[in-house]
Design an enzyme around this catalytic site. Structure first.
Site, PDB file in Angstrom:
ATOM      1  N   HIS A  98     -61.457  46.483  -0.030  1.00 16.99           N
ATOM      2  CA  HIS A  98     -61.016  46.460  -1.428  1.00 16.99           C
ATOM      3  C   HIS A  98     -59.982  47.562  -1.714  1.00 16.99           C
ATOM      4  O   HIS A  98     -58.841  47.291  -2.096  1.00 16.99           O
ATOM      5  CB  HIS A  98     -62.206  46.669  -2.367  1.00 16.99           C
ATOM      6  CG  HIS A  98     -63.326  45.700  -2.200  1.00 16.99           C
ATOM      7  ND1 HIS A  98     -63.227  44.386  -2.582  1.00 16.99           N
ATOM      8  CD2 HIS A  98     -64.585  45.856  -1.705  1.00 16.99           C
ATOM      9  CE1 HIS A  98     -64.379  43.770  -2.340  1.00 16.99           C
ATOM     10  NE2 HIS A  98     -65.209  44.642  -1.804  1.00 16.99           N
ATOM     11  N   ASP A  99     -60.427  48.800  -1.588  1.00 13.37           N
ATOM     12  CA  ASP A  99     -59.580  49.923  -2.012  1.00 13.37           C
ATOM     13  C   ASP A  99     -58.325  50.104  -1.152  1.00 13.37           C
ATOM     14  O   ASP A  99     -57.252  50.426  -1.690  1.00 13.37           O
ATOM     15  CB  ASP A  99     -60.401  51.217  -2.035  1.00 13.37           C
ATOM     16  CG  ASP A  99     -61.513  51.167  -3.081  1.00 13.37           C
ATOM     17  OD1 ASP A  99     -61.402  50.362  -4.028  1.00 13.37           O
ATOM     18  OD2 ASP A  99     -62.483  51.928  -2.944  1.00 13.37           O
TER      19      ASP A  99
ATOM     20  N   ASP B  78     -63.180  53.333   0.148  1.00 10.78           N
ATOM     21  CA  ASP B  78     -62.441  54.480  -0.417  1.00 10.78           C
ATOM     22  C   ASP B  78     -61.911  55.385   0.699  1.00 10.78           C
ATOM     23  O   ASP B  78     -60.748  55.810   0.680  1.00 10.78           O
ATOM     24  CB  ASP B  78     -63.331  55.328  -1.330  1.00 10.78           C
ATOM     25  CG  ASP B  78     -63.696  54.636  -2.630  1.00 10.78           C
ATOM     26  OD1 ASP B  78     -64.575  53.764  -2.597  1.00 10.78           O
ATOM     27  OD2 ASP B  78     -63.088  54.976  -3.662  1.00 10.78           O
TER      28      ASP B  78
HETATM   29 CA    CA Z   1     -64.140  52.786  -4.697  1.00 14.65          CA
END
Ligand code: CA
Length: 312
Positions: free
Chosen positions: A245-246, A21
């Site tokens: 991922h993010d 994130d």
């Molecule tokens: Ca996340």
């Protein structure tokens, strides 16, 4: 870049001990194509998520943006929300790392109201980049269904189809969907234009300690913090690499050609056992949902690190 041609985004995040994130938000701050309207926090300790966002902005020397606290509990309040350290969750506390101990930002108000208000005030303009469980987005759709037709796009990290060449290696249930499958079902079934960035593609782009060294060598305080979070995470999970991922969802807001997609209907398959929440995808050329099936991983990682490490 002139403001009027920037892509206006709202970032919905569960930022915690996993570095992805924070890296996604740092990428946004390094990308002139994107304008952050506000950040909304979601799932478990939303105050904690907000403090980490505030610390990241401080370290980046970026002008603060409003941070809106979202929903801590799941949509139906029927799932166990993880508030404590758990090796299987991404929202755990990054205790003692370089993003810990940030100032508590003023709560700008309700995340759900902000999402609804922003989209209704600017039809076709706002992109939601969702990098946590989909609770806030589902609640926004329930409160104001007209946002379905007025949102520019929902780019979400979540789910897995296992339809690509790496399918056999992938676990069939993904964290963000598993945390709140009922919310995911509302979002995927809404008819809103969605780009699903699932494990199928995010698993193909991993960072290593060499990437951490590159971040540190850039001399930027925010990059040193990212490297610290990354290195601690690698120790915690006992691996030499971790997927981005993010940041991949954010990269697709910058350059949609990084991934190949297919229009598919995505059903969230769940029941009330723990650990359910499969994303069952079936091809449908008329579907509003574009599922990422492959990605140019090297081009994505080059974009990410070139931008993070770019000299001022
Ligand atoms: Ca996340």
């Amino acid at each position: 870049m002139k403001d009027e041609i920037k892509r206006r985004i709202i970032i919905d995040t569960d930022i915690g001990g996993d570095p992805d994130d924070a890296t996604a938000i740092a990428l946004t701050l390094a990308s002139p194509e994107l304008a952050i309207e506000g950040i909304t926090t979601v799932y478990s300790d939303v105050d904690y998520h907000a403090r980490r966002v505030a610390r990241l902005f401080e370290l980046a020397g970026a002008p603060p943006v409003p941070i809106y606290n979202g929903l801590s509990e799941t949509l139906l309040r029927n799932r166990n929300v993880s508030w404590t350290s758990d090796a299987d969750t991404q929202d755990e506390e990054g205790e003692g790392d370089a993003l810990d101990g940030g100032p508590q930002p003023a709560d700008a108000g309700s995340a759900v109201s902000f999402i609804v208000g922003s989209i209704m005030a600017s039809p076709g303009e706002i992109t939601l980049v969702c990098i946590g469980p989909l609770t806030n987005i589902a609640a926004a759709i329930i409160v104001e269904p007209r946002i379905i037709d007025r949102v520019k796009q929902i780019i979400l990290m979540g789910g897995v189809t296992r339809l690509g060449d790496n399918g056999a290696e992938l676990y069939p249930v993904e964290h963000n969907i598993k945390c709140d499958p009922e919310a995911a079902s509302v979002v995927f079934g809404s008819g809103a234009p969605i780009v699903m960035v699932g494990l199928d593609v995010t698993s193909k782009a991993r960072i290593t300690r060499e990437h951490c060294r590159r971040l540190i060598a850039s001399g930027k305080p925010v990059n040193a913090a990212l490297a610290d979070v990354m290195e601690r995470w690698l120790v915690r999970i006992g691996e030499d690499s971790t997927p981005m991922h993010d940041p991949m969802a954010m990269a697709l807001a910058i350059d949609g050609t990084l991934a190949t997609t297919r229009r598919m209907n995505v059903r969230i398959d769940y029941d009330h056992r723990e650990g359910t929440g499969q994303t069952v995808a079936v091809s449908d050329p008329r579907s509003p949902v574009e599922v990422c099936l492959d990605v140019e991983a090297d081009r994505f990682l080059n974009l990410l690190f070139d931008r993070l490490c770019k000299e001022e």
